[in-house]
Design a protein around this motif. Structure first.
Motif, PDB file in Angstrom:
ATOM      1  N   GLU A 320      32.372  40.834  37.211  1.00 13.24           N
ATOM      2  CA  GLU A 320      32.456  39.769  38.394  1.00 13.24           C
ATOM      3  C   GLU A 320      33.548  38.603  38.149  1.00 13.24           C
ATOM      4  O   GLU A 320      34.183  38.227  38.971  1.00 13.24           O
ATOM      5  N   TYR A 321      33.706  38.275  36.931  1.00 16.19           N
ATOM      6  CA  TYR A 321      34.194  37.037  36.466  1.00 16.19           C
ATOM      7  C   TYR A 321      36.103  37.570  36.762  1.00 16.19           C
ATOM      8  O   TYR A 321      36.737  36.717  37.312  1.00 16.19           O
ATOM      9  N   VAL A 322      36.256  38.823  36.310  1.00 18.06           N
ATOM     10  CA  VAL A 322      37.868  39.158  36.553  1.00 18.06           C
ATOM     11  C   VAL A 322      38.098  39.463  37.938  1.00 18.06           C
ATOM     12  O   VAL A 322      39.581  39.458  38.347  1.00 18.06           O
ATOM     13  N   LYS A 323      37.240  39.552  38.807  1.00 20.83           N
ATOM     14  CA  LYS A 323      37.559  39.701  40.164  1.00 20.83           C
ATOM     15  C   LYS A 323      38.318  38.876  40.789  1.00 20.83           C
ATOM     16  O   LYS A 323      38.974  38.826  41.868  1.00 20.83           O
ATOM     17  N   GLN A 324      38.307  37.663  40.433  1.00 21.03           N
ATOM     18  CA  GLN A 324      38.856  36.383  40.890  1.00 21.03           C
ATOM     19  C   GLN A 324      40.481  36.334  40.731  1.00 21.03           C
ATOM     20  O   GLN A 324      41.184  35.584  41.198  1.00 21.03           O
ATOM     21  N   PHE A 325      40.845  37.147  39.707  1.00 21.94           N
ATOM     22  CA  PHE A 325      42.273  37.208  39.366  1.00 21.94           C
ATOM     23  C   PHE A 325      43.165  38.605  40.051  1.00 21.94           C
ATOM     24  O   PHE A 325      42.778  39.644  39.832  1.00 21.94           O
ATOM     25  N   PRO A 326      44.061  38.217  41.012  1.00 19.20           N
ATOM     26  CA  PRO A 326      44.928  39.421  41.293  1.00 19.20           C
ATOM     27  C   PRO A 326      45.653  40.227  40.293  1.00 19.20           C
ATOM     28  O   PRO A 326      45.931  41.454  40.667  1.00 19.20           O
ATOM     29  N   GLU A 327      45.829  39.503  39.251  1.00 20.45           N
ATOM     30  CA  GLU A 327      46.328  40.545  37.901  1.00 20.45           C
ATOM     31  C   GLU A 327      45.515  41.428  37.546  1.00 20.45           C
ATOM     32  O   GLU A 327      46.079  42.510  36.643  1.00 20.45           O
ATOM     33  N   VAL A 328      44.139  41.508  37.720  1.00 21.42           N
ATOM     34  CA  VAL A 328      43.378  42.454  37.408  1.00 21.42           C
ATOM     35  C   VAL A 328      43.027  43.474  38.650  1.00 21.42           C
ATOM     36  O   VAL A 328      42.391  43.190  39.514  1.00 21.42           O
ATOM     37  N   LEU A 329      43.293  44.497  38.387  1.00 19.38           N
ATOM     38  CA  LEU A 329      43.181  45.542  39.723  1.00 19.38           C
ATOM     39  C   LEU A 329      41.918  46.059  39.793  1.00 19.38           C
ATOM     40  O   LEU A 329      41.528  46.468  40.659  1.00 19.38           O
ATOM     41  N   GLY A 330      41.190  46.181  38.593  1.00 22.63           N
ATOM     42  CA  GLY A 330      39.870  46.668  38.619  1.00 22.63           C
ATOM     43  C   GLY A 330      39.240  46.790  37.402  1.00 22.63           C
ATOM     44  O   GLY A 330      39.959  46.330  36.327  1.00 22.63           O
ATOM     45  N   ALA A 331      37.822  46.675  37.319  1.00 21.69           N
ATOM     46  CA  ALA A 331      36.939  46.679  36.200  1.00 21.69           C
ATOM     47  C   ALA A 331      35.862  47.396  36.195  1.00 21.69           C
ATOM     48  O   ALA A 331      35.196  47.530  37.492  1.00 21.69           O
ATOM     49  N   ARG A 332      35.108  47.867  35.294  1.00 25.38           N
ATOM     50  CA  ARG A 332      33.660  48.594  35.063  1.00 25.38           C
ATOM     51  C   ARG A 332      33.107  48.619  34.007  1.00 25.38           C
ATOM     52  O   ARG A 332      33.780  48.639  32.901  1.00 25.38           O
ATOM     53  N   MET A 333      31.943  48.603  33.681  1.00 21.59           N
ATOM     54  CA  MET A 333      31.352  48.918  32.426  1.00 21.59           C
ATOM     55  C   MET A 333      31.671  50.497  32.176  1.00 21.59           C
ATOM     56  O   MET A 333      31.991  51.335  33.024  1.00 21.59           O
ATOM     57  N   MET A 334      31.859  50.616  30.822  1.00 21.85           N
ATOM     58  CA  MET A 334      32.260  52.126  30.343  1.00 21.85           C
ATOM     59  C   MET A 334      31.018  52.448  29.369  1.00 21.85           C
ATOM     60  O   MET A 334      30.832  51.920  28.498  1.00 21.85           O
ATOM     61  N   GLY A 335      30.716  53.644  29.387  1.00 21.91           N
ATOM     62  CA  GLY A 335      29.834  54.330  28.675  1.00 21.91           C
ATOM     63  C   GLY A 335      28.299  54.502  29.053  1.00 21.91           C
ATOM     64  O   GLY A 335      28.114  54.364  30.382  1.00 21.91           O
ATOM     65  N   GLY A 336      27.361  54.797  28.095  1.00 18.69           N
ATOM     66  CA  GLY A 336      25.971  54.651  28.583  1.00 18.69           C
ATOM     67  C   GLY A 336      25.343  53.719  29.256  1.00 18.69           C
ATOM     68  O   GLY A 336      24.460  53.672  30.175  1.00 18.69           O
ATOM     69  N   GLY A 337      25.689  52.544  28.957  1.00 15.29           N
ATOM     70  CA  GLY A 337      25.379  51.243  29.499  1.00 15.29           C
ATOM     71  C   GLY A 337      24.500  50.488  28.614  1.00 15.29           C
ATOM     72  O   GLY A 337      24.326  50.711  27.284  1.00 15.29           O
TER      73      GLY A 337
END
Length: 385
Positions: A320-337
């Motif tokens: 959620e935090y990185v969504k505010q920056f247009p320089e970040v195109l996307g993000a997600r958790m990676m792996g089993g969780g």
């Protein structure tokens, strides 16, 4: 990245002789495709520039002598006495030895030195890297002529039987088969695969390690698997040709599962949609559409958090935090969780600034240190010497 000279020097210091071969096997990231592997679906991994290094040489007796730099521990066993230990780093090496011998390959005694620079606990598959590095090193040392896919499969079986982890094939396959600048679209049903371009241009991949590992991870993993299996069983009542969720359509789920087991329906629907996201990601990569790839990462995280329910507050906060920056195109958790890393697609010029801003905010919120891991997609297992 370590050098072969460093590894060779350390091997010689421990064993008093020069290594015959030095092998590097990398950790991996997965661009998209979580919890699809055990449902015979698709994944999209690639190797990274952090790995495990193994140096080996033959002995003139039947001893297997292992040394792990990070544990500063020497272990010795007769080749004929190799078996799974109750626990320990040795199992990832001994498992490969045991699997090779079970398949009829002739080995002799050997010395093996082990070191690496994969961050521990970040979900980058250091265990698979150990297995593949060991497999490749013994393959060249004893001239066994085993192909890369077979070595990956041997590593997977070593983890099942010696480490007691019923992992899928993705980690070992990515470690053994990756190519720099590409990702592998891997079909976890039949191991068919193809390479897709990973041309990031002005963007880079940044991992943000939460440094948490919630205790419910293993039990939740088992529950998710059971939910998927329940869906398959319900669908099979009407569609006998169905073997796994890979064969199931959304219409089948709605018809056979939704009203009977809503929990299984939601979890299985996520898996179907995640497989579709892998297909879309391949299209976006082939077309160089990084904006759409980034949107797909955000979409996948929403599904992992709200539907498959394998995220945690720390992972959700970072995305959620990185969504505010247009320089970040996307993000997600990676792996089993329930811990581990988020994978972020970030403009190169913004990477350090993002880390600088996020580290204190994360510390204030959770009282934890946030570890930023810069990674470069890289080649799979390589013989360095």
């Amino acid at each position: 990245m370590m050098t072969k000279d460093q590894i060779g020097f350390r091997y010689q210091k421990v064993f008093g002789e020069k290594a015959t071969y030095i092998v590097r096997s990398p950790g991996r990231i997965n661009i998209i495709g979580e919890h699809t592997d055990y449902n015979e679906g698709f994944v999209l991994p690639t190797a990274i520039d952090k790995g495990v290094y193994v140096a080996v040489a033959k002995r003139d007796d039947d001893l297997v002598r292992l040394y792990a730099e990070s544990f500063e521990e020497l272990f010795e066993v007769k080749l004929s006495d190799v078996e799974a230990l109750p626990e320990g780093w040795q199992n990832y090496v001994l498992g490969v030895v045991g699997e090779l011998r079970e398949r009829g390959y002739e080995l002799g005694g050997f010395n093996l030195y082990l070191d690496g620079d994969i961050p521990v606990g970040a979900g980058l598959s250091s265990s698979a890297a150990v297995e593949c590095a060991t497999g490749f090193a013994l393959n060249v040392l004893f001239d066994l002529a085993i192909d890369r896919i077979a070595i990956a499969l041997i590593g997977q079986q070593a983890e099942h039987k010696y480490a007691g982890v019923q992992c899928g094939i993705m980690d070992q396959f990515a470690s053994a088969m990756s190519r720099a600048g590409q990702v592998i679209k891997l079909d976890c049903r039949d191991l068919s695969f193809s390479y897709k371009p990973l041309e990031l241009g002005d963007y880079t991949i940044l991992l943000l390690n939460t440094n948490v590992n919630h205790s419910l991870a293993s039990s939740a993993y088992n529950e998710r698997r059971k939910s998927c299996e329940r869906s398959v069983g319900l669908v099979q009542g009407k569609f006998q040709d169905v073997i796994s969720l890979r064969d199931v359509t959304l219409t089948m789920l709605e018809e056979c599962v939704e009203r009977i087991d809503n929990e299984a329906y939601i979890k299985s629907k996520f898996v179907l949609e995640e497989n579709q996201r892998v297909e879309k990601a391949c299209e976006f990569l082939e077309n160089g559409n990084l904006d759409m790839l980034g949107s797909l990462l955000y979409e996948a995280h929403t599904g992992l958090s709200n539907e498959y329910e394998v995220s945690c507050v720390e992972l959700d906060f970072l995305v959620e935090y990185v969504k505010q920056f247009p320089e970040v195109l996307g993000a997600r958790m990676m792996g089993g969780g329930f811990g581990g890393c988020t994978i972020n697609l970030v403009h190169k010029s913004f990477e350090d600034l993002l880390i600088e801003r996020l580290v204190p905010v994360y510390k204030e919120r959770f009282g934890l240190s946030l570890t930023a891991i810069k990674v470069v997609p890289s080649n799979g297992t390589e013989v360095l010497l």
